[in-house]
Design an enzyme around this catalytic site. Structure first.
Site, PDB file in Angstrom:
ATOM      1  N   ALA A   1      13.219   3.668  -5.584  1.00  0.00           N
ATOM      2  CA  ALA A   1      13.299   2.309  -5.129  1.00  0.00           C
ATOM      3  C   ALA A   1      15.025   1.980  -5.831  1.00  0.00           C
ATOM      4  O   ALA A   1      15.373   2.418  -6.686  1.00  0.00           O
ATOM      5  CB  ALA A   1      12.499   1.389  -5.892  1.00  0.00           C
ATOM      6  N   SER A   2      15.401   1.065  -5.049  1.00  0.00           N
ATOM      7  CA  SER A   2      16.893   0.696  -5.082  1.00  0.00           C
ATOM      8  C   SER A   2      17.052   0.020  -6.395  1.00  0.00           C
ATOM      9  O   SER A   2      18.299   0.108  -6.977  1.00  0.00           O
ATOM     10  CB  SER A   2      17.378   0.021  -4.015  1.00  0.00           C
ATOM     11  OG  SER A   2      16.641  -1.291  -3.799  1.00  0.00           O
TER      12      SER A   2
ATOM     13  N   CYS B   1      -0.533  -1.830  -8.094  1.00  0.00           N
ATOM     14  CA  CYS B   1      -1.536  -1.407  -6.814  1.00  0.00           C
ATOM     15  C   CYS B   1      -3.047  -1.491  -7.468  1.00  0.00           C
ATOM     16  O   CYS B   1      -3.968  -2.154  -6.783  1.00  0.00           O
ATOM     17  CB  CYS B   1      -1.210  -0.308  -6.256  1.00  0.00           C
ATOM     18  SG  CYS B   1       0.403  -0.331  -5.361  1.00  0.00           S
TER      19      CYS B   1
ATOM     20  N   LYS C   1      13.425   9.714  -3.204  1.00  0.00           N
ATOM     21  CA  LYS C   1      14.089   8.679  -2.741  1.00  0.00           C
ATOM     22  C   LYS C   1      13.340   7.507  -3.370  1.00  0.00           C
ATOM     23  O   LYS C   1      12.276   7.101  -3.206  1.00  0.00           O
ATOM     24  CB  LYS C   1      14.115   8.327  -1.211  1.00  0.00           C
ATOM     25  CG  LYS C   1      14.866   7.099  -0.742  1.00  0.00           C
ATOM     26  CD  LYS C   1      13.953   5.866  -0.995  1.00  0.00           C
ATOM     27  CE  LYS C   1      14.914   4.838  -0.191  1.00  0.00           C
ATOM     28  NZ  LYS C   1      15.123   3.674  -1.390  1.00  0.00           N
TER      29      LYS C   1
ATOM     30  N   GLY D   1       3.628   2.768  -1.999  1.00  0.00           N
ATOM     31  CA  GLY D   1       4.487   1.653  -1.790  1.00  0.00           C
ATOM     32  C   GLY D   1       3.674   0.513  -0.756  1.00  0.00           C
ATOM     33  O   GLY D   1       2.555   0.459  -0.983  1.00  0.00           O
TER      34      GLY D   1
ATOM     35  N   GLU E   1      -0.170   6.127  -0.994  1.00  0.00           N
ATOM     36  CA  GLU E   1      -0.668   5.396  -1.592  1.00  0.00           C
ATOM     37  C   GLU E   1      -0.051   3.906  -1.689  1.00  0.00           C
ATOM     38  O   GLU E   1       0.915   3.837  -2.072  1.00  0.00           O
ATOM     39  CB  GLU E   1      -0.654   5.723  -3.232  1.00  0.00           C
ATOM     40  CG  GLU E   1      -1.409   5.129  -4.342  1.00  0.00           C
ATOM     41  CD  GLU E   1      -0.985   4.102  -4.997  1.00  0.00           C
ATOM     42  OE1 GLU E   1      -1.444   2.858  -4.586  1.00  0.00           O
ATOM     43  OE2 GLU E   1      -0.417   4.311  -6.154  1.00  0.00           O
TER      44      GLU E   1
END
Length: 453
Positions: free
Chosen positions: A155-156, A261, A153, A205, A227
């Site tokens: 990211a959009s 990150c 799934k 995320g 993470e």
């Protein structure tokens, strides 16, 4: 789904969003595929991973351009990301057998005792947009090769990347259902995790997203690896090579538009070299080329979405109003696209957004400290614990300080990065579990004790 090119504000394409029926079909395919995939000899799974590396190599330019269009990564960095995915695939194709070889233990005469590493089953991966290929491959390369099957799934705002990655595995010869990209909304993630066919989940995320996944997985007793965010300290001691540290620091903060990150975010600098370092850092930052991400000479492209730029600028504005000083940058660029300039903030007050929150963009904060002890105190003054770096001429001193910094990885005289050969992950609000290396591939396996009398 209608992804927008952040450099131009123009819509790229349109994709149909998956619904509950699509998710159900994907999970059914994944579950069916696992029963035969887990039986495939390891050497065959390793060969398929080499095939995936070949597909990536053959279509490197195409995939790099897709990344750049969807999330604004400068094309040279997008190309490097595909090359890193190739490296990751080749690493596990070479080492997976050794990483998952049975471990044998002392046992009574005539008996054999070992640990076998069996795959768990269907693993859900919820992945972010900032490294849209590498984040997926550092999940897929080890976990699929261990015998699991994956459902992505993504990211959009990077649906094209999500579907392209599925094509990589299909072209490499992976059986149907072993890896699938499902363009599902975030609202369906909880239901996917709760489904009895899903055995584990991994997420890269935000903190809120990680907590939501962990909560649902915990309720159903399913393994997770998270993470999450980071606020990495970049500690510059009085004996550091200031020029080198500033050059590396400017890149560590601004690579990928600062949207990482593990970017260096808090520069903790000894008083003896503070002025020299800050002057050099500002000079290096101002020398970076901000521009068209399709141009090979561009260092910093747009932020991935206009709203990300707006949220970042709100954090900067609130910090300046609280007393922070802007040394360079600090205002969105007056041009088409979601462009924010490389920015340096000094005199950052405690508890303002630049001090207490993760700035997910090209904004560095600098702190003056009197000595090594204060440097450690400031470095550890965060709820995050992903990465950190220490810059000093004394390697033994650097190693000693690394042992006192609360983070999942600490680099001495090197910027923080992920590497297939070593474990990667954080502590505190930066998550738990590890990716990459032998430890990473063993996260989603059943460590089965087998005693043979």
């Amino acid at each position: 789904m209608r992804p927008v090119n952040p450099a131009t504000g123009e819509q790229i394409d349109a994709y149909e969003q998956a619904d509950e029926d699509d998710v159900e079909a994907a999970l059914a395919r994944a579950s069916d595929a696992f029963e035969s995939w887990r039986q495939r000899p390891m050497r065959e799974r390793e060969q398929l991973l080499l095939n995936a590396a070949d597909v990536l190599r053959d279509r490197k330019a195409e995939y790099a351009e897709l990344m750049t269009r969807e999330m604004g990564k400068p094309i040279s960095q997008a190309t490097a990301e595909i090359e890193k995915c190739i490296w990751g695939c080749e690493h596990y194709a070479q080492h997976a057998s050794a990483y998952l070889a049975d471990d044998h233990y002392p046992s009574p005469a005539g008996s054999t005792v070992k640990t076998a590493y069996d795959p768990l089953g269907v693993v859900l991966a919820v992945m972010p947009w900032n490294f849209p290929f590498w984040q997926v491959f550092r999940f897929a390369a080890p976990y699929l090769t261990a015998g699991n099957v994956g459902v992505l799934k993504h990211a959009s705002n990077v649906p094209g990347c999500a579907l392209a990655i599925a094509d990589v595995f299909r072209e490499a010869g992976y059986p149907e259902g072993v890896f699938q990209s499902v363009l599902a909304p975030s609202s369906l993630v909880d239901d996917i995790i709760a489904d009895e066919r899903v055995e584990a989940a991994t997420l890269t995320g935000s903190g809120p997203a990680g907590r939501a996944v962990a909560s649902t997985a915990g309720e159903h007793l399913k393994k997770t690896v998270l993470e999450l965010g980071g606020s990495d300290p970049f500690v510059v001691l009085e004996d550091a090579d200031v020029e080198h540290a500033a050059e590396r620091g400017a890149w560590a903060r601004n690579q990928n538009g600062g949207q990482s990150c593990i970017a260096a975010k808090r520069f903790v600098v000894h008083d003896a070299v503070y002025d020299e370092f800050v002057d050099q850092l500002v000079e290096e930052v101002e020398a970076l080329t901000v521009g068209d991400p399709m141009d090979e000479s561009t260092d910093v492209g747009p932020q991935a979405r206009q709203r990300f730029l707006e949220e970042l600028h709100e954090q900067v504005t609130a910090s300046v109003e609280a007393g922070a000083t802007v040394l360079t940058g600090g205002e969105p660029l007056d041009r088409d696209g979601a462009y924010y300039p490389p920015t340096v903030l000094a005199d950052v007050p405690a508890n303002c957004p630049a001090d207490s929150e993760e700035l997910f963009g090209p904004v560095a904060t600098v702190y003056r400290v009197d000595d090594e002890a204060e440097a450690l105190e400031v470095a550890n003054d965060t709820r995050f614990g992903l990465g950190a770096s220490v810059w000093t001429a004394d390697r033994e001193r650097g190693e000693r300080l690394a042992g006192q910094i609360d983070a999942g990885c600490v680099y001495v005289n090197q910027l923080v990065k992920s590497d297939p050969r070593v474990p990667f992950g954080g502590v505190g609000d930066s998550g738990y579990g590890r990716e990459l290396s032998a430890i990473g591939i063993q996260e989603f396996v059943n460590r089965k004790t087998v005693w043979i009398e």
